[in-house]
Design a protein around this motif. Structure first.
Motif, PDB file in Angstrom:
ATOM      1  N   THR A  24      -5.239 -10.688 113.028  1.00 29.93           N
ATOM      2  CA  THR A  24      -4.532  -9.933 114.064  1.00 29.93           C
ATOM      3  C   THR A  24      -4.304  -8.492 113.642  1.00 29.93           C
ATOM      4  O   THR A  24      -4.559  -7.548 114.395  1.00 29.93           O
ATOM      5  N   ARG A  25      -3.839  -8.326 112.414  1.00 28.46           N
ATOM      6  CA  ARG A  25      -3.550  -6.979 111.924  1.00 28.46           C
ATOM      7  C   ARG A  25      -4.814  -6.142 111.883  1.00 28.46           C
ATOM      8  O   ARG A  25      -4.819  -4.980 112.268  1.00 28.46           O
ATOM      9  N   GLU A  57      -7.418  -6.588 113.652  1.00 25.33           N
ATOM     10  CA  GLU A  57      -7.838  -6.277 115.031  1.00 25.33           C
ATOM     11  C   GLU A  57      -7.058  -5.081 115.564  1.00 25.33           C
ATOM     12  O   GLU A  57      -7.626  -4.199 116.220  1.00 25.33           O
ATOM     13  N   GLU A  58      -5.760  -5.056 115.283  1.00 29.94           N
ATOM     14  CA  GLU A  58      -4.937  -3.905 115.664  1.00 29.94           C
ATOM     15  C   GLU A  58      -5.524  -2.631 115.077  1.00 29.94           C
ATOM     16  O   GLU A  58      -5.652  -1.607 115.760  1.00 29.94           O
ATOM     17  N   LYS A  88      -8.730  -1.570 116.760  1.00 27.72           N
ATOM     18  CA  LYS A  88      -8.453  -0.974 118.070  1.00 27.72           C
ATOM     19  C   LYS A  88      -7.939   0.454 117.912  1.00 27.72           C
ATOM     20  O   LYS A  88      -8.331   1.354 118.671  1.00 27.72           O
ATOM     21  N   ASP A  89      -7.073   0.611 116.930  1.00 21.21           N
ATOM     22  CA  ASP A  89      -6.539   1.940 116.663  1.00 21.21           C
ATOM     23  C   ASP A  89      -7.659   2.897 116.282  1.00 21.21           C
ATOM     24  O   ASP A  89      -7.746   4.014 116.779  1.00 21.21           O
TER      25      ASP A  89
END
Lengths: 769, 222
Positions: A390-391, A393-394, A397-398
């Motif tokens: 999840t991290r 992926e964040e 995206k950033d």
């Protein structure tokens, strides 16, 4: 059988058919009732006419009777009769006949024989009385000279009957016409002496009348016209038959209704036409939108979603149309979503590999020129392992949003998981593309806040140019992958694809493939490089380095295969082999009385294994070797990967008595403060800082301050990569503890090292230490 | 005057009856062909001495000739008194005596002489239904049957005599002979070939012409 396929036609046929049925029924009903009514009227007229006919005859008879009675009552006439004065009688008869309009007057003897006829008296012909029958009290119907006559008679009495006078009225066309005028019926008189028609008189032309007795009212066709007919027998005697026939023209009665019928036909036709028009409109109103909807559905089926399905109606069809339109929009958006998904990465929403391939294909087909850049986040799998999907992926995206703002013109940004960011840029040459890529990497390398800490991410980039490198999108994608894998952290973080590097890639693949088998095939060997104590000029330590001689590739350098072994995980097996080999050499050397501490490299992967310290201890114990003869070197970047696990491992090793060193210091990003918490005794400055040491250079400043700081923290400093006497002297002057490099000695096999060791005192003590 | 004549007639009749009664008065019954009593039959007897006769009178009572049938010898004058209130116009076109008594009342009319034998049919020009017959005969004895068909011959000598009869149905035909016969037989009945009065009445409704075609007519229109 005819099958009607069109809804409209069916509706029209149904509606018009129904109407035709209804109108036909109405028409038939009206026609029938008028016909019946006409017939009834004709019948009534006939019955009334028959009565009138009878009354007329009676009336005529009464008048004539009176006139005749007057004659026979005349005393003079009676005297003439009684005296047989025939000329007087004849003239009196003629006179009276003329007076009352009789066709002829007859005088008959008491036995009924004609004695005198006024007609005969005039023409001189004989009068033939053929038949006579009573019609009314004083009237007879007689056939005289083949003609029917109404005969009114009176006896001449003086006072007994001495004779008889009869006035004869022919039933002629004059009478028939008069009758017709009074009754409105056609009248026919027919006299028959069976089987010969003696006389026919009719108000109808060329009508011969009925030759037999007819008791009922019947209808008949005369000269093409319909009549109702009633026959009144006037005389039937022997072979003689005299009838009157009254004919009521049915056509005339029907003609009264003709206008009604014409109007009805007109109304029927108008209604039929109007209803047909209405039916056509109605059917059109129904079938037109249906076929429009069918067309719309067909278009949607073919994938044309551009035109909205519009039907301005409030009824079910309108509802169907709006449903269809909703369906169109939803299918369209879903299909676009599917299309988008097929060509886009779900995480970032950027174009995926397929889309990039398409874009490349389009650009290549258009004959344009441009570059493809692959941006790869180094160690992304470790990040995932360390912080979770999840991290990361964040983070991705950033990064995607940051990259999006930094794209050159005519660019498309894509992302493929496991591969990285892809940038397709048209009309950009290779050099400028590298500059752009560099700018992007610089942007991405800025420290970011990640998992609660500020970190600097490491990025590599590969660049290919089309059509220079290839005209095939797949080939370009393969090449950019190779280019990226050729890139290295540091100055070469951007690599342009080169055909020969492609060979290197294939070589790496081969290495990765063959490396696990190298220990078994005894292709591995160990060489040792001495470490010089700069203060004493003694050599008490060596670093063991692995050598791999591939049967086809020849000698393969550790720089080449160790990273690959780390990537593929075969590094642990290599470490184990190395550990066994080093400890075995230590045994040999201790047995020979050679006391050397041997250092070997371990990988971050080794430190991730909690069993690693015990395995080291077991190997040492197996050869009865003290742990202090073994030194383990680990790169500072390796320590950063799993800091806690690594620290635990290192602490155990340290407790066992193994000496520890941080290798390649300066290439990573760890600070000295971080090092302070590590259980290490030695710090090895990376050879890239050492190789070109000279006063005033950045490297010199870094090395000098590193030495000072390390010493302050109680660490021994090892400098590797010493290739000149100057460097050696400079390091010794700056207080560096240990030196290693080609200037001191190349790495050599154990036996060669042993003989080299004997020459050490002469070499380095001479060189002015 | 009339009263006296009538009275004398009655006396004559009485004396003759007396003579007949003492002498030879006979009654004969006359029937038609159906056996019914037939009136107005004249029986004529030839070869006998003439009988006494009263002056003949043809009266008119209730628009009828009374008697309906009168027999007179040739050369007899007959009175035509009118007993009705209305006038009569008596005439005859018969050959033995053509005459005409125009519109008279009471005994205005003069007596008429019948000097030729034969039948004289009497009519009234005003009243067509009035028919009377005067048979002028040369026979010495004669009598007319009454309504009961009874003929009385007063003075009939014994023996067989030539007898003939006449009835209005014979019209102008001469009397028909019955041959010689003894009229003195008591209870003599004569059946004559005369049609029944009823059928005669019926036939009278039809005219001669109708009668001529009557047989052939099977259908008569109303």
């Amino acid at each position: 059988m005819l099958r009607i396929k069109h809804l409209q036609t069916r509706l029209i046929l149904l509606l018009v058919g129904l109407l035709v049925l209804v109108l036909a029924a109405v028409f038939t009903a009206v026609y029938t009732s008028t016909t019946i009514s006409a017939e009834r009227q004709a019948r009534q007229r006939l019955e009334v006419g028959a009565n009138v006919f009878q009354r007329l005859l009676e009336l005529r008879v009464r008048e004539l009777t009176n006139a005749t009675q007057v004659l026979v009552a005349d005393f003079g006439f009676r005297e003439a009769v009684a005296t047989g004065d025939l000329p007087t009688i004849s003239s009196a008869l003629l006179n009276q006949a003329n007076r009352i309009g009789a066709d002829q007057a007859l005088f008959l003897s008491p036995d009924g024989q004609i004695k005198i006829s006024s007609k005969a008296a005039q023409s001189g012909a004989r009068v033939d009385l053929q038949a006579a029958g009573t019609l009314y009290a004083d009237a007879l119907l007689a056939v005289i000279d083949d003609q029917p006559h109404l005969l009114v008679e009176a006896e001449v009495k003086a006072p007994v009957t001495i004779g008889q006078v009869a006035m004869a009225f022919e039933l002629n066309s004059e009478l028939a016409t008069e009758m017709k005028q009074l009754t409105g019926l056609d009248v026919s008189f027919l006299t028959i002496r069976s089987p010969v028609r003696l006389a026919v008189t009719s108000t109808l032309e060329n009508y011969l009348g009925l030759a037999e007795i007819q008791t009922d009212i019947i209808s008949k066709t005369i000269m093409g016209a319909e009549f109702l007919s009633v026959q009144i027998p006037l005389l039937q005697q022997d072979e003689y038959l005299v009838t009157a026939e009254l004919l009521s023209p049915l056509d005339e009665a029907l003609a009264m209704f003709d206008m009604l019928k014409r109007e009805l036909i007109l109304i029927t036709l108008v209604a039929l036409i109007m209803s047909s028009v209405v039916a056509i409109m109605l059917a059109g109103n129904l079938s037109r939108p249906v076929s429009r909807l069918a067309d719309a559905a067909r278009r949607i089926g073919l994938g044309d979603y551009s035109r909205p399905v519009l039907l301005a109606r409030d009824d079910e069809l309108g509802g169907l149309a709006s449903s269809l339109d909703r369906m169109r929009q939803e299918i369209s958006s879903r299909e676009q979503q599917l299309l988008h998904n097929a060509y886009h990465d779900p995480l970032t929403g950027l174009a995926n590999l397929s889309k990039v391939r398409d874009r490349l294909g389009t650009a290549l087909a258009a004959g344009s020129q441009g570059t493809l850049t692959l941006l790869y986040l180094v160690g992304v799998e470790h990040l995932v392992n360390a912080t979770g999907q999840t991290r990361v992926e964040e983070l991705i995206k950033d990064v995607a949003s940051r990259l999006d703002g930094a794209l050159p013109a005519n660019s498309m940004l894509g992302f493929q998981p496991g591969m990285g960011f892809l940038v397709v840029t048209e009309n950009l040459d290779l050099d400028r593309s590298v500059v752009t890529a560099d700018a992007m990497l610089t942007l991405l390398s800025k420290r970011v806040s990640f998992a609660g800490a500020k970190v600097s991410l490491q990025w590599l980039a590969g660049v290919v140019e089309w059509p220079r490198h290839s005209r095939d999108p797949d080939e370009l994608l393969r090449q950019v992958g190779i280019a990226q894998s050729d890139a290295e952290l540091g100055k070469d973080r951007i690599a342009v694809y080169q055909a020969n590097l492609d060979q290197a890639y294939l070589r790496r693949m081969r290495i990765i493939r063959d490396l696990p088998y190298a220990p078994q095939l005894k292709e591995l060997s160990v060489v040792f490089q001495p470490k010089l104590d700069l203060k004493t000029g003694q050599v008490g330590q060596v670093e063991a380095l692995m050598r791999w001689t591939h049967p086809e590739l020849g000698a393969v350098r550790p720089d080449e295969f160790i990273p690959l072994a780390e990537q593929t995980g075969s590094i642990r097996m290599l470490t184990q082999w190395m550990l066994l080999a080093v400890v075995s050499q230590l045994r040999t050397w201790l047995d020979k009385g050679i006391h050397l501490q041997v250092a070997m490299n371990i990988s971050a992967r080794d430190l991730e294994d909690p069993q690693f310290p015990e395995r080291v201890a077991m190997v040492l114990q197996a050869q009865q070797i003290s742990a202090r003869w073994l030194s383990l070197e680990v790169t500072e970047s390796a320590l950063m990967k799993e800091p806690e696990l690594s620290l635990m491992c290192l602490a155990k090793l340290r407790d066992q008595g193994t000496e520890l060193a941080v290798d390649d210091y300066g290439t990573g990003y760890s600070s000295l403060a971080t090092l302070k918490s590590l259980p290490v005794q030695n710090l090895k400055i990376d050879k890239s800082f050492v190789m070109q040491l000279a006063d005033g250079t950045d490297d010199a400043i870094i090395v000098k301050s590193t030495i000072e700081l390390a010493h302050n923290m109680g660490l021994k400093v090892v400098a590797e990569g010493i290739e000149s006497a100057g460097s050696l002297a400079w390091l010794r002057l700056r207080g560096c503890d240990v030196g290693q490099g080609y200037f001191i000695s190349r790495p050599v096999p154990a036996l060669q090292l042993e003989s080299w060791l004997e020459t050490v005192p002469q070499r380095f003590e001479q060189n002015g230490i | 005057m009339q009263y006296h004549r009538s009275l004398s007639s009655v006396c004559l009749l009485l004396s003759s009856m007396l003579i007949a009664g003492s002498a030879h008065a006979f009654e004969i019954l006359v029937e038609d062909e159906q056996g019914a009593a037939l009136g107005n039959v004249v029986l004529l007897v030839d070869g006998v001495p003439p009988a006494m006769s009263q002056p003949p009178v043809m009266d008119q009572i209730d628009m009828r000739f009374v008697p309906e049938v009168l027999v007179v010898p040739v050369g007899t004058e007959v009175d035509f008194p009118n007993s009705d209130e209305v006038r009569h116009h008596v005439y005859s076109f018969s050959d033995p005596k053509k005459f005409e008594l125009r519109l008279f009342k009471g005994s205005d009319a003069p007596p008429v002489l019948f000097d030729q034998p034969g039948l004289v049919v009497l009519g009234c020009n005003i009243h067509d239904q009035m028919v009377g017959y005067i048979l002028v005969t040369g026979s010495p004895q004669f009598a007319v049957s009454n309504a009961q068909g009874k003929v009385v011959l007063n003075d009939m000598p014994a023996g067989r005599w030539l007898v003939s009869w006449w009835h209005p149905s014979l019209g102008e035909q001469p009397p028909r002979s019955l041959g010689e016969m003894d009229l003195r037989r008591s209870g003599l009945e004569l059946a004559l070939p005369v049609k029944a009065a009823a059928s005669v009445e019926e036939e009278k409704k039809l005219s001669p012409l109708q009668l001529r075609f009557r047989k052939a007519t099977s259908h008569v229109a109303h």
